[in-house]
Enzyme design. Structure first.
Site, PDB file in Angstrom:
ATOM      1  N   GLY A  26       2.151  87.708  52.517  1.00  0.00           N
ATOM      2  CA  GLY A  26       2.395  88.093  51.139  1.00  0.00           C
ATOM      3  C   GLY A  26       1.833  89.474  50.882  1.00  0.00           C
ATOM      4  O   GLY A  26       1.789  90.322  51.774  1.00  0.00           O
ATOM      5  N   LYS A  48       4.629  79.237  58.172  1.00  0.00           N
ATOM      6  CA  LYS A  48       5.244  77.921  58.304  1.00  0.00           C
ATOM      7  C   LYS A  48       6.743  78.078  58.546  1.00  0.00           C
ATOM      8  O   LYS A  48       7.351  79.095  58.183  1.00  0.00           O
ATOM      9  CB  LYS A  48       4.993  77.088  57.045  1.00  0.00           C
ATOM     10  CG  LYS A  48       5.608  77.650  55.786  1.00  0.00           C
ATOM     11  CD  LYS A  48       5.242  76.801  54.574  1.00  0.00           C
ATOM     12  CE  LYS A  48       5.851  77.392  53.298  1.00  0.00           C
ATOM     13  NZ  LYS A  48       5.478  76.609  52.101  1.00  0.00           N
ATOM     14  N   SER A  53       8.931  84.631  54.002  1.00  0.00           N
ATOM     15  CA  SER A  53       8.319  85.872  54.480  1.00  0.00           C
ATOM     16  C   SER A  53       8.681  86.198  55.925  1.00  0.00           C
ATOM     17  O   SER A  53       8.447  87.316  56.378  1.00  0.00           O
ATOM     18  CB  SER A  53       6.793  85.786  54.350  1.00  0.00           C
ATOM     19  OG  SER A  53       6.402  85.675  52.992  1.00  0.00           O
ATOM     20  N   ASP A  83      -5.416  80.000  47.741  1.00  0.00           N
ATOM     21  CA  ASP A  83      -6.618  79.167  47.806  1.00  0.00           C
ATOM     22  C   ASP A  83      -6.296  77.683  47.940  1.00  0.00           C
ATOM     23  O   ASP A  83      -6.916  76.970  48.731  1.00  0.00           O
ATOM     24  CB  ASP A  83      -7.476  79.370  46.549  1.00  0.00           C
ATOM     25  CG  ASP A  83      -8.135  80.732  46.499  1.00  0.00           C
ATOM     26  OD1 ASP A  83      -8.373  81.324  47.566  1.00  0.00           O
ATOM     27  OD2 ASP A  83      -8.430  81.202  45.385  1.00  0.00           O
ATOM     28  N   GLN A  84      -5.340  77.201  47.149  1.00  0.00           N
ATOM     29  CA  GLN A  84      -5.097  75.765  47.069  1.00  0.00           C
ATOM     30  C   GLN A  84      -4.434  75.182  48.310  1.00  0.00           C
ATOM     31  O   GLN A  84      -4.427  73.961  48.482  1.00  0.00           O
ATOM     32  CB  GLN A  84      -4.267  75.426  45.822  1.00  0.00           C
ATOM     33  CG  GLN A  84      -2.844  75.979  45.817  1.00  0.00           C
ATOM     34  CD  GLN A  84      -2.749  77.337  45.174  1.00  0.00           C
ATOM     35  OE1 GLN A  84      -3.678  78.129  45.242  1.00  0.00           O
ATOM     36  NE2 GLN A  84      -1.620  77.612  44.535  1.00  0.00           N
ATOM     37  N   VAL A  85      -3.876  76.019  49.176  1.00  0.00           N
ATOM     38  CA  VAL A  85      -3.229  75.495  50.388  1.00  0.00           C
ATOM     39  C   VAL A  85      -4.047  75.774  51.643  1.00  0.00           C
ATOM     40  O   VAL A  85      -3.722  75.266  52.718  1.00  0.00           O
ATOM     41  CB  VAL A  85      -1.804  76.066  50.557  1.00  0.00           C
ATOM     42  CG1 VAL A  85      -0.955  75.780  49.336  1.00  0.00           C
ATOM     43  CG2 VAL A  85      -1.832  77.553  50.852  1.00  0.00           C
ATOM     44  N   HIS A 108     -11.062  86.008  50.312  1.00  0.00           N
ATOM     45  CA  HIS A 108     -11.721  85.458  49.122  1.00  0.00           C
ATOM     46  C   HIS A 108     -12.530  84.262  49.590  1.00  0.00           C
ATOM     47  O   HIS A 108     -12.114  83.537  50.500  1.00  0.00           O
ATOM     48  CB  HIS A 108     -10.675  85.047  48.085  1.00  0.00           C
ATOM     49  CG  HIS A 108     -11.220  84.426  46.839  1.00  0.00           C
ATOM     50  ND1 HIS A 108     -12.341  84.900  46.180  1.00  0.00           N
ATOM     51  CD2 HIS A 108     -10.785  83.360  46.109  1.00  0.00           C
ATOM     52  CE1 HIS A 108     -12.557  84.165  45.099  1.00  0.00           C
ATOM     53  NE2 HIS A 108     -11.639  83.224  45.046  1.00  0.00           N
ATOM     54  N   GLU A 195     -12.244  86.899  36.448  1.00  0.00           N
ATOM     55  CA  GLU A 195     -10.875  86.493  36.121  1.00  0.00           C
ATOM     56  C   GLU A 195     -10.827  85.637  34.863  1.00  0.00           C
ATOM     57  O   GLU A 195      -9.979  85.855  33.984  1.00  0.00           O
ATOM     58  CB  GLU A 195     -10.278  85.700  37.291  1.00  0.00           C
ATOM     59  CG  GLU A 195     -10.019  86.525  38.542  1.00  0.00           C
ATOM     60  CD  GLU A 195      -9.680  85.670  39.743  1.00  0.00           C
ATOM     61  OE1 GLU A 195      -9.273  86.235  40.771  1.00  0.00           O
ATOM     62  OE2 GLU A 195      -9.837  84.430  39.674  1.00  0.00           O
ATOM     63  N   GLU A 227       0.160  97.464  19.020  1.00  0.00           N
ATOM     64  CA  GLU A 227      -1.241  97.700  18.685  1.00  0.00           C
ATOM     65  C   GLU A 227      -2.216  96.887  19.525  1.00  0.00           C
ATOM     66  O   GLU A 227      -3.313  97.359  19.836  1.00  0.00           O
ATOM     67  CB  GLU A 227      -1.481  97.426  17.192  1.00  0.00           C
ATOM     68  CG  GLU A 227      -0.719  98.350  16.258  1.00  0.00           C
ATOM     69  CD  GLU A 227      -1.034  99.816  16.492  1.00  0.00           C
ATOM     70  OE1 GLU A 227      -2.144 100.125  16.965  1.00  0.00           O
ATOM     71  OE2 GLU A 227      -0.160 100.660  16.205  1.00  0.00           O
TER      72      GLU A 227
END
EC number: 1.1.1.86
Length: 342
Positions: A26, A48, A53, A83-85, A108, A195, A227
């Site tokens: 990615g 995978k 990709s 992160d979650q995978v 990370h 974040e 604004e």
């Protein structure tokens, strides 16, 4: 004072002597892989079967393997999946293919900090985290510059993890700008806090409340949008260039005075207390458990919150206005998934 490393502090030949598998292609994955290759490192991509990709990586000239095959081939395995995978990917495809002397590299610290991934004996665990999106990491490298990086060693099983992490950071161009020494714990907790409390959660909520306040008072949504949201970039750019001081120096005296007298009325001490509570939930793992549990269940809370956010009136107003400006006409078409910027 933070310890900062530069190109002269690193030996590029260390990473040049390793076989590197980048798992994921990615935003960050393509930047790491291409920068390392241009620095003379042998790189393969692990994806995978059926990954969208794969054609991109192959078109860029990389050999694409399954994650398991890539991990088995490599000396250094770079995990840049969401992160979650990561923990499932690691358990299914990577862990069994590691051997003593290998290294795991993360962008990370989430899965290491909260215990979702544990490296086997003899394997180094290091982190190189560019402080910018992948396309910037790649562009700056090609321009002969670099994006600052965060570097850390969680596990120095070989006794050579620090020379390796610095060599890797140099290979992607990070030490041209500087590499700040940290820990997995510090990087993870501060990154999540930034974040949630400021960059994403805090700013998003502040902008929405500002928009609601103006429109509920009878002002036109289009004017309110300009604004409280559109002009935010102008202010953030000034802060990025020279801190809050430059932002205050650059705006009108009226705006600066309003900053001093009204800012604390909106963001008062109670907000700081709420920030402390957010930080506490990060530190004790409450947020991580909630996020992973939701993801494991198919992300019902996450998806519901996403839909709710997309339905806020400021979004329709913004889409309408952005179509009017040629310089912004395609900005609503250049993203698909939430992971695109990572």
């Amino acid at each position: 004072m933070a310890e900062i490393y530069y190109d002269n502090d690193a030996d590029l030949s260390i990473i040049q002597g390793k076989k590197v598998a980048v798992i994921g292609y990615g935003s960050q994955g393509h930047a790491h892989a291409q920068n390392l290759r241009d620095s003379g490192v042998e790189v393969v991509i692990g994806l995978k079967d059926g990954s969208k990709s794969t054609p991109k990586a192959e078109e860029a000239g990389f050999r694409v393997l399954s994650a398991a095959e890539a991990a088995q081939w490599a000396d250094v395995v770079v995990i840049l999946a969401p992160d979650q995978v990561q923990r499932t990917l690691y358990a299914d495809d990577i862990r069994a293919n590691l051997e003593a002397g290998n290294a795991l590299v993360f962008g990370h610290g989430f899965n290491i900090r909260f215990g979702y991934i544990e490296a086997p004996e003899g394997v180094d665990v290091i982190m190189v985290a560019p402080k910018g999106p992948g396309h910037t990491v790649r562009r700056e490298y090609e321009a002969g510059r670099g994006v600052p990086v965060i570097v850390a060693v969680e596990k120095d099983a070989t006794g050579a993890a620090w020379p390796l992490v610095l060599s890797y950071a140099k290979g992607i161009g990070g030490l041209r700008a500087g590499g700040i020494k940290t820990t997995f714990t510090e990087e993870t907790e501060t990154d999540l806090f930034g974040e949630q409390a400021v960059l994403c959660g805090g700013v998003s909520q502040l902008v929405q409340y500002g928009f609601e306040t103006l429109t509920e008072a009878g002002y036109q949504p289009q004017v309110a949008y300009f604004e409280v949201l559109h002009e935010l970039k102008l202010i953030v750019d000034l802060m990025w260039e020279g801190g809050i001081a430059k932002q205050r120096w650059s705006v009108s005296d009226t705006a600066e005075y309003g900053d001093y007298v009204s800012g604390p009325r909106v963001i008062g001490p109670h907000v700081k207390e709420n920030m402390k509570a957010v930080l506490s939930d990060i530190q004790d793992g409450t947020f991580a458990k909630r996020f992973i549990a939701d993801q494991d269940a198919g992300a019902p809370e996450f998806l519901a919150l996403r839909v709710k956010g997309e339905q806020h009136p400021i979004e329709a107003t913004g889409r309408e206005l952005r179509k009017l400006f040629a310089w912004n006409a395609s900005n609503d078409d250049d993203y698909v998934d939430g992971e695109v910027a990572r």
